[in-house]
Enzyme design. Structure first.
Site, PDB file in Angstrom:
ATOM      1  N   TYR A  46      19.966 -14.072  11.881  1.00 60.53           N
ATOM      2  CA  TYR A  46      20.132 -13.554  10.519  1.00 60.53           C
ATOM      3  C   TYR A  46      21.449 -12.781  10.369  1.00 60.53           C
ATOM      4  CZ  TYR A  46      18.724 -11.594   6.010  1.00 60.53           C
ATOM      5  OH  TYR A  46      18.653 -11.262   4.692  1.00 60.53           O
TER       6      TYR A  46
ATOM      7  N   PHE B 124      38.117 -25.932 -13.591  1.00 61.50           N
ATOM      8  CA  PHE B 124      37.097 -26.930 -13.287  1.00 61.50           C
ATOM      9  C   PHE B 124      35.863 -26.576 -14.128  1.00 61.50           C
ATOM     10  CE2 PHE B 124      33.515 -28.330 -10.549  1.00 61.50           C
ATOM     11  CZ  PHE B 124      33.764 -29.678 -10.639  1.00 61.50           C
ATOM     12  N   ASP B 125      34.977 -27.547 -14.394  1.00 62.60           N
ATOM     13  CA  ASP B 125      33.905 -27.252 -15.363  1.00 62.60           C
ATOM     14  C   ASP B 125      32.973 -26.102 -14.957  1.00 62.60           C
ATOM     15  OD1 ASP B 125      32.477 -28.750 -13.521  1.00 62.60           O
ATOM     16  OD2 ASP B 125      31.887 -30.334 -14.909  1.00 62.60           O
TER      17      ASP B 125
ATOM     18  N   ASP C 291      41.701 -21.502  -6.466  1.00 62.64           N
ATOM     19  CA  ASP C 291      40.457 -22.265  -6.409  1.00 62.64           C
ATOM     20  C   ASP C 291      40.860 -23.471  -5.556  1.00 62.64           C
ATOM     21  OD1 ASP C 291      38.223 -23.786  -6.777  1.00 62.64           O
ATOM     22  OD2 ASP C 291      38.319 -23.842  -8.969  1.00 62.64           O
TER      23      ASP C 291
ATOM     24  N   ALA D 254      39.550 -25.981  -3.443  1.00 63.37           N
ATOM     25  CA  ALA D 254      38.658 -27.018  -2.903  1.00 63.37           C
ATOM     26  C   ALA D 254      39.417 -28.105  -2.144  1.00 63.37           C
ATOM     27  CB  ALA D 254      37.848 -27.638  -4.042  1.00 63.37           C
TER      28      ALA D 254
ATOM     29  N   LYS E 285      34.394 -30.222  -0.392  1.00 63.89           N
ATOM     30  CA  LYS E 285      35.518 -31.149  -0.509  1.00 63.89           C
ATOM     31  C   LYS E 285      36.305 -31.106   0.808  1.00 63.89           C
ATOM     32  CE  LYS E 285      34.180 -30.595  -4.881  1.00 63.89           C
ATOM     33  NZ  LYS E 285      34.147 -29.384  -5.674  1.00 63.89           N
TER      34      LYS E 285
ATOM     35  N   HIS F 128      25.987 -34.928 -20.716  1.00 69.32           N
ATOM     36  CA  HIS F 128      26.222 -36.159 -19.954  1.00 69.32           C
ATOM     37  C   HIS F 128      25.291 -36.314 -18.758  1.00 69.32           C
ATOM     38  CE1 HIS F 128      28.856 -33.034 -18.341  1.00 69.32           C
ATOM     39  NE2 HIS F 128      28.783 -33.640 -17.177  1.00 69.32           N
TER      40      HIS F 128
HETATM   41  C1  LIG Z   1      33.760 -28.795  -6.853  1.00 70.14           C
HETATM   42  C2  LIG Z   1      34.623 -27.740  -7.397  1.00 70.14           C
HETATM   43  C3  LIG Z   1      34.119 -26.493  -7.763  1.00 70.14           C
HETATM   44  C4  LIG Z   1      32.633 -26.160  -7.717  1.00 70.14           C
HETATM   45  O1  LIG Z   1      32.149 -26.236  -6.457  1.00 70.14           O
HETATM   46  P1  LIG Z   1      30.645 -26.636  -6.079  1.00 70.14           P
HETATM   47  O2  LIG Z   1      30.690 -26.629  -4.595  1.00 70.14           O
HETATM   48  O3  LIG Z   1      30.366 -27.966  -6.665  1.00 70.14           O
HETATM   49  O4  LIG Z   1      29.769 -25.576  -6.626  1.00 70.14           O
HETATM   50  C5  LIG Z   1      35.017 -25.546  -8.221  1.00 70.14           C
HETATM   51  N1  LIG Z   1      36.318 -25.803  -8.342  1.00 70.14           N
HETATM   52  C6  LIG Z   1      36.841 -27.000  -8.025  1.00 70.14           C
HETATM   53  C7  LIG Z   1      38.304 -27.239  -8.184  1.00 70.14           C
HETATM   54  C8  LIG Z   1      36.017 -28.006  -7.547  1.00 70.14           C
HETATM   55  O5  LIG Z   1      36.529 -29.215  -7.258  1.00 70.14           O
END
Ligand SMILES: *Cc1c(COP(=O)(O)O)cnc(C)c1O
Length: 466
Positions: A74, A126-127, A216, A218, A259, A451
């Site tokens: 833990y 990103f969304d 951000d 990813a 990613k 969607h």
């Molecule tokens: C996928 C992604 C996110 C969100 O991440 P999740 O792991 O799906 O929660 C945020 N920003 C970018 C640029 C992404 O590609």
């Protein structure tokens, strides 16, 4: 037809996962049952799944071996220490908050840093980033470089519009902007990279005004590859050196490690500010878990510690980006216009240009998405008016999205070039009969993010004309 050079995979296959091509009749039956919404298809009914590159990659033999070393303690697990060391090294930051995916990093960062009514500039949100910012009462602001909307190919279309950023800061004032975010690569803008020059400029502006600058990140390794390939002065630098130079410019980083973590789950926030780290951990412990696992199992942390290093291998990155380029070339040869240049993780087909006879209100990109399933048992996703169109609640009138795109995202290390050739053959058949592709209409939808769950039906000719 011109033979296009295929990149060769820098790995061989050790474990296989069977996939099955359903018959045309079965595909017709499945898509009707899914109400023409590909999110409602079952995975077993898909031959090649290009819905997303998130969490869908194949792990290496070294990652599978690392799973067995998972320390599921833990507090203070060894697996966390390994993960932490790798993340610190990549991001040049002192403190690492683990979390189970990127959107939790966003939730924690915004909950801690953002006050209602404030603005968060980004090259393009990103969304989920946009959603989390709005949820905390913030105003997400997209400031993409003007190049982003050019049809012709240019390098670094993912850049921030730094002039617009500075003008925005001057207009709204420093107190209204708790942070600036740079998304690398710029996912919502076609996976296009950001240049090192643009990272330095954005960092310089933020620091001159005393505003925290976050990544951000990813797809940080894919971005570093593009800098090495396309930016003057970086050709001789290693991916690791470029990654370090990138991260030295920011005050903090949030990552969806689904990613470029080369794992199926994971994420983090990394910062230098100890007080901020402590505040992040307060919320982390409430919503994710203790600060040495953050909603992940020890074995996930092990897989990530290995994956985050493997992803910076030049041969891996070269193959990945070349594979997307190859895919783009054969799809163009099959008669479909694409967004150029191809980015790091996905191919975007311009369905608006491919199907000009279908009005945005009848979702041309959804028409093409369904055609890919019916013709080839392939899953792609609409990124157009179905996803982003805004409907006036009074009149029911729809404001179309900026572009009608179909995204084909490539999972990492999963599909071979033969799979891509199969998709291009499918694309050629679709092109030959594109006049028969119908428009669609929404027959049932939820209030938010329609969607994912809405039901659709084929729009009749009558409706196409009206
Ligand atoms: C996928 C992604 C996110 C969100 O991440 P999740 O792991 O799906 O929660 C945020 N920003 C970018 C640029 C992404 O590609």
């Amino acid at each position: 037809m011109k033979k296009i050079r295929q990149p060769a995979e820098p790995y061989r296959i050790k474990a296989v996962e069977p996939i099955k091509l359903l018959s045309r009749r079965e595909r017709e039956e499945r898509i009707v049952r899914a109400h023409y919404n590909v999110f409602k298809l079952d995975a077993v009914d898909i031959y090649i799944d290009l819905l997303t590159d998130s969490g869908t990659g194949a792990m290496s033999n070294a990652q599978w071996a690392a799973l067995m070393l998972g320390d599921e303690t833990y507090a203070g697990a060894q697996s966390f220490r390994k993960f932490e060391a790798v993340v610190k090294d990549i991001t040049c930051k002192k403190f690492v908050v683990p979390c189970h995916q990127g959107r939790v990093a966003e939730n924690i960062a915004f909950s801690t840093l953002l006050k209602a009514g404030q603005y968060v500039p980004n090259n393009t949100h990103f969304d989920t980033t946009r959603g989390n910012c709005l949820h905390k009462g913030g105003n997400p602001v997209d400031l993409p470089s003007p190049d982003a909307s050019e049809i012709e190919a240019r390098p670094f279309k993912g850049n921030m519009d730094t002039e617009a950023l500075e003008a925005f800061i001057k207009e709204e004032g420093v107190d209204a902007i708790p942070m600036v975010i740079m998304t690398i690569t710029n996912n919502s803008s076609g996976g296009q990279p950001v240049s090192m020059a643009n990272i330095h400029e954005t960092s310089e502006i933020c620091h001159r005004y005393g505003i925290p600058f976050f990544f951000d990140c990813a797809r940080f390794a894919e971005n570093a590859y593009f800098i090495k390939r396309d930016e003057a002065g970086y050709g001789d630098k290693s991916i690791q050196e470029i990654v370090h130079e990138m991260f030295a410019c920011c005050d903090g980083a949030m990552m969806s490690a689904k990613k470029d973590g080369l794992a199926n789950i994971g994420g983090f926030i990394a910062v230098n500010d100890e007080e901020l780290y402590n505040r992040f951990c307060e919320l982390l412990i409430m919503i994710e878990g203790f600060k040495t696992y953050g909603g992940l199992a020890g074995r996930d942390l092990e897989a990530l510690a290995v994956g985050l290093q493997e992803v910076m291998d030049y041969d891996y990155l070269d193959f990945r980006v070349e594979q997307v380029r190859y895919f783009g070339e054969i799809i163009k040869q099959a008669g479909m216009p694409i967004v150029e240049p191809t980015g790091g993780h996905a191919l975007f087909i311009d369905a608006g240009r491919f199907l000009p006879n279908i009005a945005p209100e009848q979702f041309p990109a959804q028409g093409l998405t369904i055609a890919f399933y019916l013709e080839g048992c392939i899953r792609s996703v609409e990124i157009g008016t179905l996803m982003f169109g805004e409907e006036d609640p009074e009149t029911g009138e729809i404001t179309p999205a900026r572009q009608e795109l179909v995204r084909l995202a490539l999972p990492r290390r999963v599909y071979t070039n033969s799979h891509l050739d199969y998709i291009a053959e499918t694309a050629e058949r679709i092109t030959a009969q594109k006049a028969s592709i119908p428009g669609y209409k929404v027959v049932k939808q939820p209030r938010f993010l329609r969607h994912f769950t809405c039901d659709l039906a084929v729009a009749s000719n009558q409706e196409v004309l009206s």
